[in-house]
Structure formats: structure tokens, C-alpha cells
Write a protein that holds these residues in place. Sequence first.
Motif, mmCIF file in Angstrom:
data_model
loop_
_atom_site.group_PDB
_atom_site.id
_atom_site.type_symbol
_atom_site.label_atom_id
_atom_site.label_comp_id
_atom_site.label_asym_id
_atom_site.label_seq_id
_atom_site.Cartn_x
_atom_site.Cartn_y
_atom_site.Cartn_z
ATOM 1 N N PRO A 109 21.274 -13.445 -9.073
ATOM 2 C CA PRO A 109 21.910 -13.126 -7.795
ATOM 3 C C PRO A 109 21.892 -11.625 -7.509
ATOM 4 N N ASP A 110 21.727 -11.295 -6.246
ATOM 5 C CA ASP A 110 21.748 -9.911 -5.779
ATOM 6 C C ASP A 110 20.629 -9.050 -6.365
ATOM 7 N N THR A 111 19.551 -9.675 -6.755
ATOM 8 C CA THR A 111 18.387 -8.911 -7.210
ATOM 9 C C THR A 111 17.773 -8.173 -6.033
ATOM 10 N N THR A 112 17.436 -6.916 -6.216
ATOM 11 C CA THR A 112 16.812 -6.161 -5.135
ATOM 12 C C THR A 112 15.312 -6.454 -5.103
ATOM 13 N N LEU A 113 14.690 -6.147 -3.979
ATOM 14 C CA LEU A 113 13.244 -6.299 -3.886
ATOM 15 C C LEU A 113 12.549 -5.452 -4.948
ATOM 16 N N ARG A 114 13.100 -4.281 -5.184
ATOM 17 C CA ARG A 114 12.518 -3.386 -6.198
ATOM 18 C C ARG A 114 12.498 -4.071 -7.567
ATOM 19 N N GLY A 140 5.834 -12.764 1.590
ATOM 20 C CA GLY A 140 6.260 -12.832 0.197
ATOM 21 C C GLY A 140 7.478 -11.964 -0.076
ATOM 22 N N HIS A 141 7.735 -11.731 -1.353
ATOM 23 C CA HIS A 141 8.880 -10.910 -1.740
ATOM 24 C C HIS A 141 8.449 -9.446 -1.830
ATOM 25 N N SER A 142 8.047 -8.949 -0.681
ATOM 26 C CA SER A 142 7.699 -7.546 -0.528
ATOM 27 C C SER A 142 8.414 -7.052 0.716
ATOM 28 N N GLY A 143 8.332 -5.784 0.991
ATOM 29 C CA GLY A 143 8.986 -5.271 2.181
ATOM 30 C C GLY A 143 9.076 -3.760 2.167
ATOM 31 N N ILE A 144 9.377 -3.201 3.309
ATOM 32 C CA ILE A 144 9.452 -1.745 3.430
ATOM 33 C C ILE A 144 10.772 -1.206 2.899
ATOM 34 N N TYR A 145 11.790 -2.079 2.748
ATOM 35 C CA TYR A 145 13.101 -1.647 2.247
ATOM 36 C C TYR A 145 13.319 -2.273 0.866
ATOM 37 N N LEU A 146 13.071 -1.512 -0.178
ATOM 38 C CA LEU A 146 13.141 -2.063 -1.528
ATOM 39 C C LEU A 146 14.561 -2.313 -2.007
ATOM 40 N N LEU A 189 0.831 -1.201 0.000
ATOM 41 C CA LEU A 189 0.000 0.000 0.000
ATOM 42 C C LEU A 189 0.866 1.252 0.000
ATOM 43 N N THR A 190 1.901 1.253 0.829
ATOM 44 C CA THR A 190 2.787 2.415 0.909
ATOM 45 C C THR A 190 3.499 2.659 -0.413
ATOM 46 N N HIS A 191 4.014 1.600 -1.032
ATOM 47 C CA HIS A 191 4.721 1.761 -2.309
ATOM 48 C C HIS A 191 3.777 2.239 -3.415
ATOM 49 N N ARG A 192 2.578 1.706 -3.438
ATOM 50 C CA ARG A 192 1.633 2.099 -4.485
ATOM 51 C C ARG A 192 1.142 3.529 -4.284
ATOM 52 N N LEU A 193 0.907 3.899 -3.040
ATOM 53 C CA LEU A 193 0.525 5.282 -2.769
ATOM 54 C C LEU A 193 1.657 6.233 -3.150
#
Length: 445
Positions: free
Chosen positions: A427-432, A405-411, A246-250
Amino acid sequence: MPSSRSSLLSDLAHLLRWTLLALPVALLAGSASAFFLWSLERVTEAQWQHPGLLWLLPLGGVAVGFLYHYLGKGSDKGNNLLIDEIHQPGGGVPARMAPLVLLGTLVTHLFGGSAGREGTAVQMGGSLAALLARWLRVAHENRRLMLMCGIAAGFGAVFGTPLTGAIFAMEVLVIGRVQHDALIPVLVASVVGDATCSAWGVHHTVYHLDVAPTAGTHASFDAVLLLKTALAGIAFGLGGRFFSELTHRLQRGFAKVVPYAPLRPALGALGVIALVHVLGTRDYLGLGVTPPPGGQVSIVTSFQEGGATPLSWLWKTLFTSVTLASGFKGGEVTPLFFIGSTLGHVLGSVMQEPVALFAALGFIALFAGAANTPLACTVMGIELFGAHYAIYFAVACFVSYFFSGHSGIYLSQRIGVAKRSVLAVPPDTTLREARELTRRADAGE
């Protein structure tokens, strides 16, 4: 034998060197956190005493927005900047991040925004650590350890949880993998940072979790309670995921509606003011550790019977997501404690279990899912509530971690080990980046 003695001396020299480097970071971060917590209490009291300050929230947000826009130099990336610099050093962490995030967070709370304090303490600790690394001319490859020390000291000091701070600084960087190369420095930094903060006379909130009497030091095994804990862990994981998404989409939505970044907080502030008047309560403004005068819901009250409403967790989610997504400064963690403890309160009532226990489970587990740090949050439960229910703390945190899941507050977190094997990421893919890959896969691109 000589080689063994030489190796031992080398290890001792390395330990001493990093202890000496971690100490000044911890002293500065602990002192900065103490000043921040003291200041936060003052502005919160001012907000409570002068409720009309809420109407100035749009002006305060725009003022901070302009400061970051013209003086920030990347500081607006917050915790994600620290994580990126630890993984792949780039432009460095600016020293101005510390005063900017301090001022920005105090303004947010003075005028009634819903935000936390972890982000401020961590960013101040990381910024001061980076400044010390430059002053001491620490080798480039070792600056990441200095930044980790700053994160550990800031986190440990602001919550009074030194062991959690040390583990958090290592675990938050890579999902599914903990790198122990900084184990001793971050432990020293977190312990000394917390001790320094306490030495300044700052006291942390004590949460009361009544423990059922038993002959042992830990709760006896209860299969039914363990099953209920796991089910609650699923809810906490989904709650953490909901908050993050929700925070990321907002955030993206605000950027589309208001392309000029400094003006976005004004729109978010209007949303917060509207929510206050629609709900008819100020319980969801500010930190939410204790209720405002005349208020009824807070983290502390969630440990008591009747201390939360069925939708308290949802309202705090909306207030905080709108506040942070629009550009106000502060942290996500304390609001996540609020969301988790009030959701746990509701689940405890529904499952006919002690609401205090499930409030404690939600307190740590929802944060574990949103931040992808189950180990740190399990230890936090032990530090804050005692080891009696440690097994239940661990189950709630690990189940929440999996179901977030593969979500989080720190992208900027990297994925070391995917939670599900079906997600194939380099390898080393970010959440973003992982979120973008998932979006494309769902869209059939």
C-alpha cells in the motif's frame, strides 16, 4: 431532530470555513498565474525577435542551476515535493519555491528551452498555499487541503479549465483512487483562481474543433470511429509512457555524466542547440502553442490539415525531455499537449478521420497517460472542445491511462489500485518505488 439540525449546522460551518480558507489561496494563485502568463508571452516574443538568444541557453541554465543549488532548499523537487507533502508532511513547502520556479521558467523560455507552464503555476500555487497555511496557523492535518487548493487554483488558472483543475488536484495524488475529502475546497479554489486570472485580462488560447452537424448535443454513436479512438488511445498511452521513461532515464544519465547539478543544464542546452541545427527548425522550442515566425508546426496548427509532420511528436519529445531532464524549469503538460496533438494529427490522417478530432483526442489523452489522470483529462476535453465528442474523449483517455503502465511524469504519485493485477505492490507505494521493483523483477533480483 436536534441531532440532525446540529449535523447540518456543523456541515455548513465546515463548508464556510474551507471556502474562506480556499479564497485567499485562489486569489493569490490566480494573480500569480496571470503575472506568469503575461511574463511568459513577453519572454517568448523576445526569443522570437532575437533568435541569437538560443546561444545563451547554456549560461541561463547554469545560472538557474546555481540559484536552485544554493537557495532552493528542496524546491528543485517541484511538483513531486507538493505530492509528497500532501501524503506525508515533512519539511514543508518553502515559500521561495514560487519566485524560483517563476524565474527559472522565464529564463528557460527566454533562451529557447522546450518546456511548459503547468509545473510553474502549480508550484507557485502550492508554495503560496503553504505560506498562507503557516501565516494563518492552519492545523497540521489540514495543511494538505490547503496544498491541494493551491494545486487546483494554479492548474485551473493557467489553462482556463476550472473543473479540470479541481479534479486534477484530487486525482493526481493516487493512481486508481480519487479522494473526495477536498472536493468543495479545491472546486472553490480552482473556479476562483481561474476567474481571478481572467479578471487580470489574461486570455487563453481557443482551440477550434469543428463539430459535425447533428440533431443532438453529442455525436451519434459510430462503432468504427470508437474502435479507431481506442486504437489511437493505445498509441497515446505508449507515447506518454515513452516521454516519461525517456525523461527519467535522461535525468539519471545527466547526473552520471555531470555529477555537479548546477552544470547539468549546460549539457542539456548544448543538446537542444544541436537538435535545432540538425533538424533546421525552431518549431520545437518554447511552449509550442503557436508556431514561431516562419515556423510550421504547433499545437494550433495540428488541428489543421498539413499542420504537423509525421515525426513532429517525436522531435518535441526529444527537445522537451533533454530540456527538463538536464535541470531547466517549466512544466511537462503543454509539451505533452503538443506531442499528443501532433501524434493525433498523424493518426487521424492514417485512419482517414478528421485530423482536428484526433488532434483533440491526442491533446488530452497523451497527458492522461503520462500524468495518470484520465478523469481530469476527459473533463478537460469537454471544457476546451465542448461535450459533443465526450464519449470519444473518455475512451481515448482511459485507454491511454491503461496502456501507459505504471510510469508517469510524477514519480511521487502513490499507487492506490494497480492497473494490472500482476503488479503486487505494498500500500502507498510510489511510482518511483514501483519502477524499482519492476526493474529488479525484470533483472531476476
